[in-house]
Design a protein around this motif. Structure first.
Motif, PDB file in Angstrom:
ATOM      1  N   SER A 168       8.622  -3.888   7.266  1.00 50.81           N
ATOM      2  CA  SER A 168       8.533  -5.107   8.076  1.00 50.81           C
ATOM      3  C   SER A 168       9.078  -6.291   7.262  1.00 50.81           C
ATOM      4  O   SER A 168       9.294  -6.178   6.052  1.00 50.81           O
ATOM      5  CB  SER A 168       7.092  -5.375   8.456  1.00 50.81           C
TER       6      SER A 168
ATOM      7  N   TYR B 238      -9.143 -14.347  14.567  1.00 52.60           N
ATOM      8  CA  TYR B 238      -7.691 -14.362  14.393  1.00 52.60           C
ATOM      9  C   TYR B 238      -7.161 -15.785  14.447  1.00 52.60           C
ATOM     10  O   TYR B 238      -6.344 -16.187  13.612  1.00 52.60           O
ATOM     11  CB  TYR B 238      -7.011 -13.496  15.463  1.00 52.60           C
TER      12      TYR B 238
ATOM     13  N   ASN C   9       0.844  -1.192   0.000  1.00 52.95           N
ATOM     14  CA  ASN C   9       0.000   0.000   0.000  1.00 52.95           C
ATOM     15  C   ASN C   9       0.879   1.241   0.000  1.00 52.95           C
ATOM     16  O   ASN C   9       1.999   1.196   0.479  1.00 52.95           O
ATOM     17  CB  ASN C   9      -0.874   0.041   1.250  1.00 52.95           C
TER      18      ASN C   9
ATOM     19  N   ALA D 190      -3.751 -20.550   7.855  1.00 45.74           N
ATOM     20  CA  ALA D 190      -2.493 -20.213   7.164  1.00 45.74           C
ATOM     21  C   ALA D 190      -1.487 -21.355   7.210  1.00 45.74           C
ATOM     22  O   ALA D 190      -0.508 -21.334   6.481  1.00 45.74           O
ATOM     23  CB  ALA D 190      -1.880 -18.962   7.789  1.00 45.74           C
TER      24      ALA D 190
ATOM     25  N   ALA E  88      -7.824 -17.502  11.227  1.00 41.04           N
ATOM     26  CA  ALA E  88      -6.897 -17.127  10.154  1.00 41.04           C
ATOM     27  C   ALA E  88      -5.549 -17.801  10.351  1.00 41.04           C
ATOM     28  O   ALA E  88      -4.918 -18.274   9.405  1.00 41.04           O
ATOM     29  CB  ALA E  88      -6.731 -15.613  10.121  1.00 41.04           C
ATOM     30  N   LEU E  89      -5.119 -17.860  11.604  1.00 39.30           N
ATOM     31  CA  LEU E  89      -3.823 -18.462  11.923  1.00 39.30           C
ATOM     32  C   LEU E  89      -3.834 -19.941  11.547  1.00 39.30           C
ATOM     33  O   LEU E  89      -2.897 -20.451  10.927  1.00 39.30           O
ATOM     34  CB  LEU E  89      -3.584 -18.298  13.430  1.00 39.30           C
TER      35      LEU E  89
ATOM     36  N   ARG F 290      -8.757 -20.982   1.819  1.00 41.32           N
ATOM     37  CA  ARG F 290      -7.756 -20.294   2.634  1.00 41.32           C
ATOM     38  C   ARG F 290      -8.278 -18.931   3.051  1.00 41.32           C
ATOM     39  O   ARG F 290      -8.890 -18.225   2.264  1.00 41.32           O
ATOM     40  CB  ARG F 290      -6.498 -20.067   1.815  1.00 41.32           C
TER      41      ARG F 290
ATOM     42  N   ARG G 221      -7.975  -5.993  10.403  1.00 40.51           N
ATOM     43  CA  ARG G 221      -7.679  -7.113   9.511  1.00 40.51           C
ATOM     44  C   ARG G 221      -8.800  -8.147   9.521  1.00 40.51           C
ATOM     45  O   ARG G 221      -8.694  -9.186   8.862  1.00 40.51           O
ATOM     46  CB  ARG G 221      -6.381  -7.805   9.948  1.00 40.51           C
TER      47      ARG G 221
ATOM     48  N   VAL H 189       3.467 -17.560   9.821  1.00 39.47           N
ATOM     49  CA  VAL H 189       2.589 -18.330   8.933  1.00 39.47           C
ATOM     50  C   VAL H 189       1.603 -17.467   8.172  1.00 39.47           C
ATOM     51  O   VAL H 189       1.330 -17.735   7.001  1.00 39.47           O
ATOM     52  CB  VAL H 189       1.782 -19.442   9.647  1.00 39.47           C
ATOM     53  N   THR H 190       1.083 -16.430   8.815  1.00 40.19           N
ATOM     54  CA  THR H 190       0.099 -15.596   8.125  1.00 40.19           C
ATOM     55  C   THR H 190       0.753 -14.841   6.966  1.00 40.19           C
ATOM     56  O   THR H 190       0.173 -14.721   5.893  1.00 40.19           O
ATOM     57  CB  THR H 190      -0.522 -14.577   9.095  1.00 40.19           C
ATOM     58  N   VAL H 191       1.980 -14.363   7.206  1.00 35.16           N
ATOM     59  CA  VAL H 191       2.689 -13.648   6.147  1.00 35.16           C
ATOM     60  C   VAL H 191       3.144 -14.646   5.085  1.00 35.16           C
ATOM     61  O   VAL H 191       3.104 -14.363   3.887  1.00 35.16           O
ATOM     62  CB  VAL H 191       3.892 -12.881   6.740  1.00 35.16           C
TER      63      VAL H 191
ATOM     64  N   VAL I 210      -6.630 -15.691   3.759  1.00 38.28           N
ATOM     65  CA  VAL I 210      -5.362 -14.981   3.813  1.00 38.28           C
ATOM     66  C   VAL I 210      -5.610 -13.626   4.461  1.00 38.28           C
ATOM     67  O   VAL I 210      -6.397 -12.830   3.967  1.00 38.28           O
ATOM     68  CB  VAL I 210      -4.726 -14.839   2.421  1.00 38.28           C
ATOM     69  N   LEU I 211      -4.934 -13.395   5.595  1.00 41.17           N
ATOM     70  CA  LEU I 211      -5.106 -12.138   6.315  1.00 41.17           C
ATOM     71  C   LEU I 211      -4.463 -11.009   5.539  1.00 41.17           C
ATOM     72  O   LEU I 211      -3.324 -11.131   5.116  1.00 41.17           O
ATOM     73  CB  LEU I 211      -4.398 -12.212   7.661  1.00 41.17           C
ATOM     74  N   PRO I 212      -5.137  -9.895   5.376  1.00 41.44           N
ATOM     75  CA  PRO I 212      -4.482  -8.769   4.708  1.00 41.44           C
ATOM     76  C   PRO I 212      -3.538  -8.051   5.667  1.00 41.44           C
ATOM     77  O   PRO I 212      -3.768  -8.028   6.881  1.00 41.44           O
ATOM     78  CB  PRO I 212      -5.659  -7.877   4.327  1.00 41.44           C
ATOM     79  N   GLY I 213      -2.469  -7.489   5.134  1.00 43.11           N
ATOM     80  CA  GLY I 213      -1.602  -6.592   5.901  1.00 43.11           C
ATOM     81  C   GLY I 213      -0.769  -7.263   6.976  1.00 43.11           C
ATOM     82  O   GLY I 213      -0.761  -8.476   7.120  1.00 43.11           O
ATOM     83  N   ASP I 214      -0.064  -6.441   7.714  1.00 40.25           N
ATOM     84  CA  ASP I 214       0.789  -6.891   8.804  1.00 40.25           C
ATOM     85  C   ASP I 214       0.092  -6.607  10.122  1.00 40.25           C
ATOM     86  O   ASP I 214      -0.820  -5.794  10.176  1.00 40.25           O
ATOM     87  CB  ASP I 214       2.110  -6.110   8.779  1.00 40.25           C
TER      88      ASP I 214
ATOM     89  N   ALA J 246       1.555 -17.251   4.164  1.00 40.43           N
ATOM     90  CA  ALA J 246       0.386 -17.508   3.321  1.00 40.43           C
ATOM     91  C   ALA J 246       0.216 -16.398   2.291  1.00 40.43           C
ATOM     92  O   ALA J 246      -0.092 -16.661   1.122  1.00 40.43           O
ATOM     93  CB  ALA J 246      -0.866 -17.636   4.183  1.00 40.43           C
ATOM     94  N   GLN J 247       0.452 -15.143   2.704  1.00 40.61           N
ATOM     95  CA  GLN J 247       0.349 -14.017   1.761  1.00 40.61           C
ATOM     96  C   GLN J 247       1.392 -14.146   0.648  1.00 40.61           C
ATOM     97  O   GLN J 247       1.090 -13.950  -0.531  1.00 40.61           O
ATOM     98  CB  GLN J 247       0.586 -12.682   2.474  1.00 40.61           C
TER      99      GLN J 247
END
Lengths: 324, 327
Positions: A156, B252, A142, B259, B255-256, B273, B295, A187-189, B275-279, A191-192
């Motif tokens: 990050s 959360y 973004n 993933a 999502a975890l 799936r 998120r 894991v979440t990242v 997929v969580l957006p962002g950090d 997956a992205q």
């Protein structure tokens, strides 16, 4: 004709303590648009294989002892350095495990990102910057216009890995080599990032070599998998076959040691012993010392990688004979 | 399993931020741990999961009083460690030991294995000097290392062996609680399994209480009795391991779990799936209300208003989401 054809690649490291045969006769090929997973433990030679193909092995102490790696008609191991440079970064790109150490901390993200365009396509700066901006947006960063002028430390871990991917894909390569690109990430990242690699691959139609030790990652991403042990390929098959009908005892052992597949509270399956010391040549099968099916014959001759079904090759003589 | 051996009550660990070298001004606070209430029973294995930056390692260090607690109490067997003086905390560490993630960084490269394992015994004066060698021998056997390695230095060992040394060091004082911060994350799958087996075996044999921190849910599920999921300094879901991971309730946790890559290509091809957006957001400026709402696919206006408390969500189960029944 395959996009990449590696034949009998052998790479060793010559040090004071002896010669380590990190890659010892590896052959494989990759079609356009295909995704190949290379799986193995640390020290199995999976990274050295890819580094050798790209000429990234420091020589000395490393030495490519033999073999060839033909990419679209050019043997990467024998061509002139400027030919290799013209391919690398343009038609073949690579991403690494640790995005912090593979980005230059002194350069703005934008400057690093567009460098391949300035070098390989000789684009004017403004044009390159426009492409860089579009690429950064494509990998899901973004506020990309502002972020072009930031430094790597302001990102990050997941964002840095996205930048690495953007940088690798900006010249629209035909082959992407990814060396454990998600191992350092949550894991979440992860997956992205995997979703991103899948999408970019569909859009650009590129081939991918994905190096990992995580069988879970391989199962969702790769068309074909090859398992490496002690510098050699011990089994290769399409992903479904490898997961549902593995033949080589090492592949089976690797699969059995995944915690997710075992009952809670049970003792986890472990492979006894340690991988062999590659500076001491092993007679016969390198896995024999840890293999529960090993017989005397396994320690005699080096087993050959043999095709037992279309596309399914493995290097276990006992499995070849149908004994396992 | 009976009375809680360790109790955390509304524990907060904040780090002040400053700007400027000479004229230091306050520039906000990192709320790394922001109100954690948790009790751990004797002999239990509690898994603590969450993404990097969620405060799980800070919480571990707070439990051991390696970091000053900003607010709240840490009770070890009924004793409050946050108000204890330095000598009392040191004495409490006999009961409370830690295993770190990186066995390459957590062992002193200039100390032999023997010295590494003998040091805690000497510091705490647990036995006469002449008994130390025999104790160190027993420790080595306990973690599966041959006594002939005693005179070797850390660089002579592989990662898995080093982690065994770190485990032996943590066990030297026969603690009641061990906190392990990502003890297998740096290891290969096959070595990971060996260390997990070792830890699980030790817990059974020594009636040890283990707080196991990891980001790999499949590992946590395998070893833990209960699991606490953390997000941005708070626990968002708590329950028995299988229950939380197989039937997550907080968005959360869902999502975890989603993933985690599944090592089966057929499952991978067909499953849905999330997929969580962002950090994860910054703990300096956490979002209002539920920290996960930016998120979260299910977020509504209500989620932005107040921090949702952990509420019962089934037998032995708690979750911190205002829309639990609706989603």
């Amino acid at each position: 004709m395959p996009l990449l054809e590696v034949t009998d690649l052998r790479t060793s490291f010559h040090t004071r303590t002896g010669v380590t045969r990190a890659v010892d006769g590896v052959s494989f090929s990759l079609e356009r648009g295909e995704t190949l997973g290379i799986v193995g433990e640390s020290g199995s030679g999976k990274s050295v294989t890819c580094y050798s193909i790209l000429g990234l092995i420091p020589q000395p102490p490393g030495r490519i002892e033999g073999g060839s790696a033909v990419f679209a008609g050019t043997d990467l191991l024998r061509c002139r350095p400027e030919e290799a440079r013209a391919l690398r970064g343009k038609r073949i790109a690579m991403i690494f495990q640790d995005p912090m150490t593979s980005l230059n901390p002194y350069l703005r993200i934008g400057d690093q990102l567009i460098e391949p365009l300035l070098i390989h396509e000789r684009l004017p700066r403004e044009e390159a910057r426009r492409r860089g901006l579009a690429m950064l947006e494509a990998v899901g960063i973004n506020d990309a216009a502002r972020r072009l002028d930031l430094y790597p430390h302001e990102f990050s871990g997941g964002m840095r890995q996205r930048v690495m991917i953007a940088m690798a894909l900006i010249t629209k390569p035909e082959l992407l080599i990814a060396d454990e690109p998600t191992t350092a990430l949550d894991v979440t990242v992860q997956a992205q990032i995997l979703e991103l690699i899948r999408r970019m691959q569909r859009e650009l139609g590129m081939a991918v070599i994905f190096i990992t030790h995580d069988l879970g990652v391989v199962s969702g991403l790769c068309d074909r998998v090859q398992v490496m042990y002690a510098g050699r390929i011990v089994e290769t098959a399409d992903t479904r076959t490898l997961f549902h009908a593995p033949k080589h005892p090492y592949t089976r052992a690797l699969q059995r040691s995944i915690p997710a597949l075992q009952a809670k509270g049970s003792t986890l399956y472990t492979i006894p012993g340690l991988p062999p010391d590659l500076s001491r040549p092993v007679a016969g099968c390198a896995f024999a010392a840890r293999c529960e099916h090993a017989v005397a014959a396994c320690r005699g001759e080096r087993p050959e990688l043999r095709e037992t079904a279309p596309g399914h090759r493995h290097a276990c003589p006992r499995a070849h004979a149908g004994e396992l | 399993m009976s009375a809680p051996i360790l109790e955390l009550r509304d524990v907060k660990t904040h780090f002040p931020l400053h700007r400027g070298l000479i004229f230091r001004r306050d520039a906000g606070t990192v709320k790394a741990v922001d109100g954690v209430t948790l009790s751990v029973k004797k002999g239990e294995v509690l898994g603590l999961v969450g993404e990097s930056g969620c405060g799980k390692s800070t919480l571990a260090r707070t439990i051991l009083q390696l970091l000053p607690t900003t607010a709240g109490t840490v009770l070890l067997g009924g004793r409050n460690l946050t108000t204890a003086d330095a000598a009392e905390v040191r004495a409490a560490r006999r009961d409370l030991q830690m295993i770190f993630q990186d066995p390459y960084a957590s062992l002193n490269p200039r100390m032999t294995v023997f010295d590494t394992l003998a040091e805690p015994l000497r510091v705490h004066g647990v036995c006469p000097a002449e008994e130390i060698p025999a104790r160190v021998h027993r420790l080595m056997e306990r973690v599966g290392l041959a006594p002939r390695f005693l005179r070797k230095y850390p660089h002579e060992f592989s990662g898995g062996q080093r982690q065994r040394i770190a485990i032996a060091r943590a066990l030297a004082l026969e603690p009641r609680i061990v906190v392990a911060d990502e003890p297998v994350s740096a290891l290969d799958v096959s070595i990971q399994a060996q260390i997990l087996n070792l830890l699980a075996g030790l817990c059974r044999e020594m009636d040890l209480t283990l707080i196991f921190i990891a980001h790999d849910l499949s590992v946590v599920k395998h070893i833990s009795d209960r699991v606490a999921v953390m997000y941005l300094g708070r626990i968002v879901e708590l329950g028995t391991a299988a229950d939380v991971i197989e039937r997550p309730q907080h968005p959360y946790t869902k999502a975890l779990v989603s993933a985690i890559p599944v090592p089966d290509p057929d499952v991978e091809r067909t499953r849905q799936r999330l997929v969580l957006p962002g950090d994860p957001p910054s703990p300096i400026n956490p979002p209002s209300g539920c920290a996960f709402h930016p998120r979260c696919a299910h977020a509504v206006a209500r989620c932005r208003e107040a921090v949702p408390p952990l509420v019962p969500a089934g037998p032995a189960r708690e979750a911190a989401c205002v829309r639990l029944g609706e989603i």
